[in-house]
Design an enzyme around this catalytic site. Sequence first.
Site, PDB file in Angstrom:
ATOM      1  N   SER A  85       0.852  -1.202   0.044  1.00 47.92           N
ATOM      2  CA  SER A  85       0.235   0.056   0.020  1.00 47.92           C
ATOM      3  C   SER A  85       0.987   1.440  -0.186  1.00 47.92           C
ATOM      4  CB  SER A  85      -0.668   0.023   1.196  1.00 47.92           C
ATOM      5  OG  SER A  85      -1.463   1.575   1.897  1.00 47.92           O
TER       6      SER A  85
ATOM      7  N   TYR B 183      -2.284   0.443  10.053  1.00 45.65           N
ATOM      8  CA  TYR B 183      -2.438  -0.705   8.908  1.00 45.65           C
ATOM      9  C   TYR B 183      -0.737   0.033   8.150  1.00 45.65           C
ATOM     10  CZ  TYR B 183      -3.781  -1.669   3.738  1.00 45.65           C
ATOM     11  OH  TYR B 183      -4.303  -2.466   2.872  1.00 45.65           O
TER      12      TYR B 183
END
Length: 223
Positions: free
Chosen positions: A130, A143
């Site tokens: 990501s 995250y």
Amino acid sequence: MPTALVTGASAGLGRALAAALVSRQWTVIGTGRDAAALAAAAREAGFTAIPGDVTDPAHRGALAEACPALELLVNNASSLGVSPLPPLARYPLADLEDVYRVNVFAPLALTQLLLPALTAARGVVIDVSSDAAVKAYEGWGGYGSAKAALDQLTAVLGVEHPDLSVYAVDPGDLRTAMHQRAFPGEDISDRPLPETAVPAFLRLLDERPPSGRYRAADLLVTA
């Protein structure tokens, strides 16, 4: 036919990748926690479903038994964590441990089990990353830090296993259920569908560049 194992294959990017590989005549094994959604995806796309949680050692063992020969492992299953996204100062540590269990420890543990088969095939490992792994976004500390850890594991595995192609891939913002959980109540229909990122992953398989971290947007622009 070559064999691929795709985690998180019941929806989103994992489902799109599994379908694309099947269309290329790959034998695909897909796994996910939602057995009903996984079965529906498997029927539609034509892959073999083995439902379960990748954080469960017994399930990882079952996946390894199902893949005595393996050319591709896609560690796509991920956990966003708490929603709405909290600042690190208030992040519940038990929930953060769960994020790391799904996003870091499970991919490494599954890769460890499958390394013999992948090495024999001079195969490919793809860990889905990501942009939150490299950029500091408010609320994304849990995250993002887990994906940063996964990036580093991917990089080191690539150095330690030069016979393999080991990639961390940032697919970009996509219109997925997990991304919607990050923005509860907001309209994310402007994000592209997961299928739009699939050609970038296929390009890595076709061209086998050096192990490392890649952005899907860069692979698509230069394709």
